[in-house]
Write a protein that holds these residues in place. Structure first.
Motif, PDB file in Angstrom:
ATOM      1  N   ALA A  90       0.828  -1.208   0.000  1.00 18.69           N
ATOM      2  CA  ALA A  90       0.000   0.000   0.000  1.00 18.69           C
ATOM      3  C   ALA A  90       0.858   1.252   0.000  1.00 18.69           C
ATOM      4  CB  ALA A  90      -0.931  -0.004   1.210  1.00 18.69           C
ATOM      5  N   VAL A  91       1.895   1.249   0.814  1.00 16.10           N
ATOM      6  CA  VAL A  91       2.796   2.404   0.883  1.00 16.10           C
ATOM      7  C   VAL A  91       3.545   2.576  -0.430  1.00 16.10           C
ATOM      8  CG1 VAL A  91       4.816   3.348   2.053  1.00 16.10           C
ATOM      9  CG2 VAL A  91       3.005   2.255   3.383  1.00 16.10           C
ATOM     10  N   ALA A  92       3.966   1.465  -1.031  1.00 17.76           N
ATOM     11  CA  ALA A  92       4.739   1.521  -2.271  1.00 17.76           C
ATOM     12  C   ALA A  92       3.954   2.163  -3.412  1.00 17.76           C
ATOM     13  CB  ALA A  92       5.177   0.115  -2.676  1.00 17.76           C
ATOM     14  N   THR A  93       2.634   2.066  -3.350  1.00 15.83           N
ATOM     15  CA  THR A  93       1.782   2.631  -4.403  1.00 15.83           C
ATOM     16  C   THR A  93       1.064   3.897  -3.946  1.00 15.83           C
ATOM     17  OG1 THR A  93       0.044   1.090  -3.699  1.00 15.83           O
ATOM     18  CG2 THR A  93       1.417   0.421  -5.569  1.00 15.83           C
ATOM     19  N   ARG A 123      -1.032   4.315  -1.512  1.00 12.44           N
ATOM     20  CA  ARG A 123      -2.449   4.039  -1.281  1.00 12.44           C
ATOM     21  C   ARG A 123      -2.708   3.534   0.133  1.00 12.44           C
ATOM     22  NH1 ARG A 123      -3.680   1.343  -7.242  1.00 12.44           N
ATOM     23  NH2 ARG A 123      -3.545   3.321  -8.383  1.00 12.44           N
ATOM     24  N   ALA A 124      -1.893   3.994   1.059  1.00 11.10           N
ATOM     25  CA  ALA A 124      -2.056   3.567   2.448  1.00 11.10           C
ATOM     26  C   ALA A 124      -3.303   4.156   3.096  1.00 11.10           C
ATOM     27  CB  ALA A 124      -0.816   3.938   3.259  1.00 11.10           C
ATOM     28  N   ASP A 125      -4.001   5.042   2.377  1.00 11.61           N
ATOM     29  CA  ASP A 125      -5.245   5.583   2.909  1.00 11.61           C
ATOM     30  C   ASP A 125      -6.436   4.678   2.616  1.00 11.61           C
ATOM     31  OD1 ASP A 125      -5.101   6.031   0.171  1.00 11.61           O
ATOM     32  OD2 ASP A 125      -6.209   7.919   0.257  1.00 11.61           O
ATOM     33  N   ARG A 126      -6.232   3.596   1.881  1.00 12.09           N
ATOM     34  CA  ARG A 126      -7.321   2.677   1.560  1.00 12.09           C
ATOM     35  C   ARG A 126      -7.599   1.799   2.780  1.00 12.09           C
ATOM     36  NH1 ARG A 126      -7.659   2.323  -4.232  1.00 12.09           N
ATOM     37  NH2 ARG A 126      -6.930   4.358  -4.974  1.00 12.09           N
ATOM     38  N   LEU A 127      -8.788   1.886   3.335  1.00 15.31           N
ATOM     39  CA  LEU A 127      -9.154   1.170   4.562  1.00 15.31           C
ATOM     40  C   LEU A 127      -9.693  -0.217   4.228  1.00 15.31           C
ATOM     41  CD1 LEU A 127     -10.872   4.183   6.349  1.00 15.31           C
ATOM     42  CD2 LEU A 127      -8.481   3.444   6.514  1.00 15.31           C
ATOM     43  N   THR A 128      -9.387  -1.181   5.088  1.00  9.86           N
ATOM     44  CA  THR A 128      -9.749  -2.575   4.799  1.00  9.86           C
ATOM     45  C   THR A 128     -10.836  -3.134   5.702  1.00  9.86           C
ATOM     46  OG1 THR A 128      -8.074  -3.541   6.287  1.00  9.86           O
ATOM     47  CG2 THR A 128      -7.376  -2.975   4.042  1.00  9.86           C
ATOM     48  N   PHE A 129     -11.170  -2.438   6.785  1.00 10.92           N
ATOM     49  CA  PHE A 129     -12.121  -2.969   7.762  1.00 10.92           C
ATOM     50  C   PHE A 129     -12.800  -1.807   8.480  1.00 10.92           C
ATOM     51  CE2 PHE A 129     -13.188  -4.482  12.048  1.00 10.92           C
ATOM     52  CZ  PHE A 129     -13.891  -5.635  11.759  1.00 10.92           C
ATOM     53  N   TYR A 155      -1.898  -1.757  -6.514  1.00 11.11           N
ATOM     54  CA  TYR A 155      -2.500  -2.132  -5.233  1.00 11.11           C
ATOM     55  C   TYR A 155      -3.894  -1.533  -5.166  1.00 11.11           C
ATOM     56  CZ  TYR A 155      -3.395  -1.971  -0.160  1.00 11.11           C
ATOM     57  OH  TYR A 155      -3.961  -2.096   1.083  1.00 11.11           O
ATOM     58  N   ASP A 156      -4.830  -2.317  -4.646  1.00  8.68           N
ATOM     59  CA  ASP A 156      -6.184  -1.794  -4.466  1.00  8.68           C
ATOM     60  C   ASP A 156      -6.854  -2.502  -3.295  1.00  8.68           C
ATOM     61  OD1 ASP A 156      -8.409  -0.230  -4.951  1.00  8.68           O
ATOM     62  OD2 ASP A 156      -9.168  -1.453  -6.599  1.00  8.68           O
ATOM     63  N   HIS A 198     -14.515  -7.850   5.833  1.00 11.86           N
ATOM     64  CA  HIS A 198     -13.279  -7.218   5.392  1.00 11.86           C
ATOM     65  C   HIS A 198     -13.334  -7.018   3.885  1.00 11.86           C
ATOM     66  CE1 HIS A 198     -10.418  -7.987   8.920  1.00 11.86           C
ATOM     67  NE2 HIS A 198     -11.527  -8.618   9.278  1.00 11.86           N
ATOM     68  N   PHE A 199     -12.684  -5.965   3.402  1.00  8.29           N
ATOM     69  CA  PHE A 199     -12.505  -5.794   1.969  1.00  8.29           C
ATOM     70  C   PHE A 199     -11.301  -6.621   1.510  1.00  8.29           C
ATOM     71  CE2 PHE A 199     -14.376  -1.576   3.128  1.00  8.29           C
ATOM     72  CZ  PHE A 199     -15.557  -1.700   2.397  1.00  8.29           C
ATOM     73  N   PRO A 200     -11.336  -7.148   0.289  1.00  8.49           N
ATOM     74  CA  PRO A 200     -10.162  -7.847  -0.229  1.00  8.49           C
ATOM     75  C   PRO A 200      -9.069  -6.869  -0.655  1.00  8.49           C
ATOM     76  CG  PRO A 200     -11.878  -7.798  -1.902  1.00  8.49           C
ATOM     77  CD  PRO A 200     -12.478  -7.193  -0.651  1.00  8.49           C
ATOM     78  N   VAL A 201      -7.832  -7.278  -0.432  1.00  6.23           N
ATOM     79  CA  VAL A 201      -6.661  -6.531  -0.885  1.00  6.23           C
ATOM     80  C   VAL A 201      -6.153  -7.196  -2.165  1.00  6.23           C
ATOM     81  CG1 VAL A 201      -4.285  -5.888  -0.339  1.00  6.23           C
ATOM     82  CG2 VAL A 201      -6.061  -5.796   1.440  1.00  6.23           C
ATOM     83  N   LEU A 202      -6.032  -6.413  -3.230  1.00  5.61           N
ATOM     84  CA  LEU A 202      -5.645  -6.928  -4.544  1.00  5.61           C
ATOM     85  C   LEU A 202      -4.337  -6.267  -4.971  1.00  5.61           C
ATOM     86  CD1 LEU A 202      -6.231  -8.383  -7.265  1.00  5.61           C
ATOM     87  CD2 LEU A 202      -7.644  -6.421  -7.886  1.00  5.61           C
ATOM     88  N   VAL A 203      -3.332  -7.091  -5.256  1.00  4.93           N
ATOM     89  CA  VAL A 203      -2.004  -6.561  -5.556  1.00  4.93           C
ATOM     90  C   VAL A 203      -1.438  -7.250  -6.799  1.00  4.93           C
ATOM     91  CG1 VAL A 203       0.311  -6.144  -4.656  1.00  4.93           C
ATOM     92  CG2 VAL A 203      -1.635  -6.177  -3.087  1.00  4.93           C
TER      93      VAL A 203
END
Length: 235
Positions: A174-177, A179-185, A208-209, A222-227
């Protein structure tokens, strides 16, 4: 900007909430992502867990690589594009009155020989218990010689000590793209990023999404993390 040569790999990390929500939506979400690897938290871990794990994998269009009861619900699934060459599981020490937790690992080969290790875990909701589990998970990751992909529901955010332990020396996708502001839960009230995917510095993070759609809001809590990743090409 041109990308370094490498082998593409699509990974999903997903806490499926024990399949207690809309399982048809869950299957549709994963199939639409078309992943090579799915790292599952809260997968089957009790009675008929092998049959249930196989059924979950089939609903995703994948096969079981590792995990289940031996790793206490952590499950690694792969497409037929991925060859699994070795597996192992860990159970964290039991704290009386708490849920059992663990981790699953699989050594894999893909795309003409690119090799990697995938790891999945789910840490405790108890802040006193998590650091010890994180340390055991990290010790296992540090012993891996192949490029590692590690995903977990850490049950704490990036400012927590367990998160810092696992993340040390690895790249937070998430940090590399940025997008660390994308919340998962949680899907009902998104407020925290507690689901993470880390990779070896030898692996390039392409995209990353956190997939937030009406369908994912029905599929789990939870939301899925897609990389999307690029693995080092085989020598």
């Amino acid at each position: 900007m041109s990308q370094a040569p490498g082998v593409p790999l699509r990974v999903v990390s997903y806490n499926v909430h024990g399949q207690r929500d809309d399982t048809a939506a869950l299957a549709e979400v994963v199939r639409a992502a078309a992943p090579d690897v799915v790292i599952v938290q809260e997968g089957p871990r009790r009675f008929r867990w092998r049959e249930k794990s196989a059924a979950l994998a089939e609903s995703f269009g994948l096969v079981v690589a590792a995990g289940g009861l031996p790793s206490l619900g952590n499950l690694l699934l792969t497409s037929l594009r991925v060859r699994v060459t070795g597996t192992r599981c860990r159970r964290f020490p039991l704290t009386p009155g708490r849920h059992l937790r663990g981790a699953a690992y699989a050594d894999c080969r893909v795309g003409g020989g690119a090799r990697f290790t995938v790891a999945g875990s789910h840490l405790s909701t108890d802040a006193a218990e998590r650091p010890g589990q994180a340390a055991l998970f990290k010790r296992d990751l540090d012993e891996v010689t192949l490029p590692v992909i590690a995903a977990a529901d850490l049950n704490e955010g990036p400012d927590g000590p367990a998160w810092a332990t696992v993340a040390a020396g690895l790249t937070d996708a998430a940090v590399a793209t940025d997008r660390a502001d994308r919340l998962t839960f949680s899907c009902a009230n998104p407020s925290r990023r507690i689901d993470a995917l880390f990779v070896d510095p030898r692996i390039q993070v392409v995209d990353y999404d956190v997939v937030d759609t009406p369908l994912t809001r029905r599929a789990s809590d939870h939301f899925p993390v897609l990389v999307d990743l690029l693995l080092p090409a085989a020598d």
